[in-house]
Design a protein around this motif. Structure first.
Motif, PDB file in Angstrom:
ATOM      1  N   ALA A   6       0.838  -1.201   0.000  1.00 30.07           N
ATOM      2  CA  ALA A   6       0.000   0.000   0.000  1.00 30.07           C
ATOM      3  C   ALA A   6       0.873   1.250   0.000  1.00 30.07           C
ATOM      4  CB  ALA A   6      -0.903   0.000   1.232  1.00 30.07           C
ATOM      5  N   ALA A   7       0.264   2.355  -0.370  1.00 27.20           N
ATOM      6  CA  ALA A   7       0.989   3.627  -0.363  1.00 27.20           C
ATOM      7  C   ALA A   7       1.417   3.965   1.063  1.00 27.20           C
ATOM      8  CB  ALA A   7       0.095   4.736  -0.913  1.00 27.20           C
ATOM      9  N   ARG A   8       2.570   4.568   1.187  1.00 25.00           N
ATOM     10  CA  ARG A   8       3.160   5.015   2.455  1.00 25.00           C
ATOM     11  C   ARG A   8       3.441   3.873   3.435  1.00 25.00           C
ATOM     12  NH1 ARG A   8       3.556  10.474   1.728  1.00 25.00           N
ATOM     13  NH2 ARG A   8       1.804  11.388   0.631  1.00 25.00           N
ATOM     14  N   SER A   9       3.599   2.684   2.908  1.00 23.61           N
ATOM     15  CA  SER A   9       3.943   1.531   3.736  1.00 23.61           C
ATOM     16  C   SER A   9       5.451   1.491   3.954  1.00 23.61           C
ATOM     17  CB  SER A   9       3.475   0.249   3.044  1.00 23.61           C
ATOM     18  OG  SER A   9       3.974  -0.880   3.702  1.00 23.61           O
ATOM     19  N   ARG A  10       5.866   1.015   5.108  1.00 27.92           N
ATOM     20  CA  ARG A  10       7.295   0.879   5.400  1.00 27.92           C
ATOM     21  C   ARG A  10       7.971  -0.152   4.510  1.00 27.92           C
ATOM     22  NH1 ARG A  10       7.216   0.598  11.957  1.00 27.92           N
ATOM     23  NH2 ARG A  10       6.497   2.727  12.289  1.00 27.92           N
ATOM     24  N   VAL A  11       7.200  -1.035   3.949  1.00 24.64           N
ATOM     25  CA  VAL A  11       7.745  -2.098   3.100  1.00 24.64           C
ATOM     26  C   VAL A  11       8.481  -1.499   1.900  1.00 24.64           C
ATOM     27  CG1 VAL A  11       7.110  -4.072   1.648  1.00 24.64           C
ATOM     28  CG2 VAL A  11       5.973  -3.703   3.836  1.00 24.64           C
ATOM     29  N   ALA A  59      11.525   4.663  -8.801  1.00 23.58           N
ATOM     30  CA  ALA A  59      10.324   3.829  -8.910  1.00 23.58           C
ATOM     31  C   ALA A  59       9.730   3.540  -7.528  1.00 23.58           C
ATOM     32  CB  ALA A  59      10.658   2.527  -9.626  1.00 23.58           C
ATOM     33  N   GLY A  60      10.579   3.241  -6.542  1.00 19.98           N
ATOM     34  CA  GLY A  60      10.094   2.938  -5.202  1.00 19.98           C
ATOM     35  C   GLY A  60       9.467   4.128  -4.509  1.00 19.98           C
ATOM     36  N   ILE A  61      10.040   5.292  -4.689  1.00 15.69           N
ATOM     37  CA  ILE A  61       9.456   6.497  -4.088  1.00 15.69           C
ATOM     38  C   ILE A  61       8.108   6.805  -4.725  1.00 15.69           C
ATOM     39  CG2 ILE A  61       9.765   8.998  -3.878  1.00 15.69           C
ATOM     40  CD1 ILE A  61      12.789   8.403  -3.475  1.00 15.69           C
ATOM     41  N   ALA A  62       8.009   6.602  -6.031  1.00 16.20           N
ATOM     42  CA  ALA A  62       6.720   6.775  -6.702  1.00 16.20           C
ATOM     43  C   ALA A  62       5.688   5.801  -6.124  1.00 16.20           C
ATOM     44  CB  ALA A  62       6.869   6.578  -8.199  1.00 16.20           C
ATOM     45  N   GLY A  63       6.091   4.558  -5.910  1.00 13.19           N
ATOM     46  CA  GLY A  63       5.191   3.576  -5.309  1.00 13.19           C
ATOM     47  C   GLY A  63       4.818   3.951  -3.890  1.00 13.19           C
ATOM     48  N   TRP A  64       5.765   4.473  -3.138  1.00 15.48           N
ATOM     49  CA  TRP A  64       5.494   4.884  -1.759  1.00 15.48           C
ATOM     50  C   TRP A  64       4.462   6.013  -1.730  1.00 15.48           C
ATOM     51  CZ3 TRP A  64       6.297   9.296   1.279  1.00 15.48           C
ATOM     52  CH2 TRP A  64       6.181   9.099   2.654  1.00 15.48           C
ATOM     53  N   PHE A  65       4.530   6.905  -2.712  1.00 19.88           N
ATOM     54  CA  PHE A  65       3.558   8.002  -2.795  1.00 19.88           C
ATOM     55  C   PHE A  65       2.205   7.546  -3.340  1.00 19.88           C
ATOM     56  CE2 PHE A  65       7.151  11.094  -2.598  1.00 19.88           C
ATOM     57  CZ  PHE A  65       6.681  11.799  -1.500  1.00 19.88           C
ATOM     58  N   GLY A  66       2.097   6.307  -3.770  1.00 20.63           N
ATOM     59  CA  GLY A  66       0.821   5.785  -4.229  1.00 20.63           C
ATOM     60  C   GLY A  66       0.762   5.450  -5.711  1.00 20.63           C
ATOM     61  N   ALA A  67       1.797   5.774  -6.466  1.00 20.13           N
ATOM     62  CA  ALA A  67       1.833   5.470  -7.898  1.00 20.13           C
ATOM     63  C   ALA A  67       2.365   4.043  -8.087  1.00 20.13           C
ATOM     64  CB  ALA A  67       2.695   6.491  -8.639  1.00 20.13           C
ATOM     65  N   ARG A  68       1.573   3.089  -7.627  1.00 21.90           N
ATOM     66  CA  ARG A  68       2.016   1.698  -7.647  1.00 21.90           C
ATOM     67  C   ARG A  68       2.145   1.143  -9.058  1.00 21.90           C
ATOM     68  NH1 ARG A  68      -1.608  -0.965  -3.048  1.00 21.90           N
ATOM     69  NH2 ARG A  68      -2.354  -1.943  -4.924  1.00 21.90           N
ATOM     70  N   LEU A  69       1.307   1.609  -9.980  1.00 20.47           N
ATOM     71  CA  LEU A  69       1.426   1.165 -11.370  1.00 20.47           C
ATOM     72  C   LEU A  69       2.700   1.722 -12.005  1.00 20.47           C
ATOM     73  CD1 LEU A  69      -2.237   1.406 -12.681  1.00 20.47           C
ATOM     74  CD2 LEU A  69      -0.918  -0.643 -12.166  1.00 20.47           C
ATOM     75  N   ILE A 113       7.494   5.969 -18.931  1.00 22.19           N
ATOM     76  CA  ILE A 113       6.442   6.702 -19.641  1.00 22.19           C
ATOM     77  C   ILE A 113       5.097   5.998 -19.501  1.00 22.19           C
ATOM     78  CG2 ILE A 113       5.648   7.372 -21.954  1.00 22.19           C
ATOM     79  CD1 ILE A 113       8.652   7.843 -22.617  1.00 22.19           C
ATOM     80  N   ILE A 114       5.092   4.681 -19.617  1.00 25.03           N
ATOM     81  CA  ILE A 114       3.836   3.927 -19.551  1.00 25.03           C
ATOM     82  C   ILE A 114       3.250   3.965 -18.137  1.00 25.03           C
ATOM     83  CG2 ILE A 114       2.831   1.608 -19.742  1.00 25.03           C
ATOM     84  CD1 ILE A 114       4.732   1.123 -22.072  1.00 25.03           C
ATOM     85  N   GLY A 115       4.107   3.965 -17.114  1.00 26.81           N
ATOM     86  CA  GLY A 115       3.626   3.974 -15.727  1.00 26.81           C
ATOM     87  C   GLY A 115       2.697   5.133 -15.398  1.00 26.81           C
ATOM     88  N   PRO A 116       3.121   6.386 -15.606  1.00 22.87           N
ATOM     89  CA  PRO A 116       2.206   7.507 -15.334  1.00 22.87           C
ATOM     90  C   PRO A 116       0.973   7.507 -16.234  1.00 22.87           C
ATOM     91  CG  PRO A 116       4.458   8.290 -15.445  1.00 22.87           C
ATOM     92  CD  PRO A 116       4.478   6.854 -15.868  1.00 22.87           C
ATOM     93  N   LEU A 117       1.133   7.031 -17.481  1.00 22.82           N
ATOM     94  CA  LEU A 117      -0.042   6.950 -18.348  1.00 22.82           C
ATOM     95  C   LEU A 117      -1.059   5.942 -17.805  1.00 22.82           C
ATOM     96  CD1 LEU A 117       1.588   7.109 -21.903  1.00 22.82           C
ATOM     97  CD2 LEU A 117       0.329   8.901 -20.701  1.00 22.82           C
TER      98      LEU A 117
END
Length: 135
Positions: A6-11, A59-69, A113-117
Motif C-alpha cells: 500500500a501507499a506510504r507503507s514501510r515495506v 520507482a520505489g518512491i513513486a510507489g510509496w507516494f501511491g503510484a504503484r502502477l 512513460i507507460i507507468g504515469p499513463l
C-alpha cells in the motif's frame, strides 16, 4: 503471490527499494563483466550500482507516494531491458556493450512513460465511472 504494498507503507523503503536495487545492480554487473567478458573496473561497478539504485529509488518512491502502477511498469521495463541486454551478448562484433546499454535505457524509459499513463488511465476510469476502489 506478491502483492504490491500500500501507499506510504514501510515495506517500500525497508524491502522493495533495497531488494530491487541489489537485484538490478547484480544483473547489470553480471551482464557487463560475465556475459560480455569485459575486464573488471571498480569505476564501472560504482556507476552501474549507482544507476540501479537511482532507478529503483525513483520507482520505489513513486510507489510509496501511491503510484504503484508506475513502480510496476518501471520494474517491468527494467526487467525487459535486462533480458534484452543479456540477449545482445551472443554476437561478437564489438558494439554489443553500447547497443545493449542503449536498449536497456530505452526499455526503462518506456516503463517510466507507460507507468504515469497507466496511473492517469486508472484515475480517469475511476473518476468517470464513479468507482472508489480498484478496477
Amino acid at each position: 503471490m506478491f502483492a504490491i504494498p500500500a501507499a506510504r507503507s514501510r515495506v517500500w523503503y525497508k524491502l522493495i527499494i533495497p531488494l530491487t536495487s541489489i537485484i538490478t545492480a547484480a544483473m547489470l554487473l553480471l551482464i557487463r563483466f560475465v556475459l560480455f567478458g569485459q575486464p573488471f573496473s571498480f569505476t564501472i561497478l560504482l556507476r552501474f550500482t549507482l544507476l540501479a539504485v537511482v532507478l529503483c529509488a525513483i520507482a520505489g518512491i513513486a510507489g510509496w507516494f501511491g503510484a504503484r502502477l508506475m513502480w510496476l511498469f518501471t520494474m517491468l521495463g527494467t526487467l525487459i531491458g535486462l533480458i534484452w541486454m543479456a540477449s545482445m551478448s551472443t554476437t561478437d562484433t564489438g558494439w554489443e556493450d553500447l547497443a545493449s546499454l542503449l536498449a536497456f535505457v530505452q526499455c526503462v524509459l518506456l516503463g517510466l512513460i507507460i507507468g504515469p499513463l497507466a496511473e492517469l488511465a486508472v484515475f480517469l476510469f475511476k473518476r468517470f465511472t464513479g468507482r472508489k476502489n480498484g478496477l
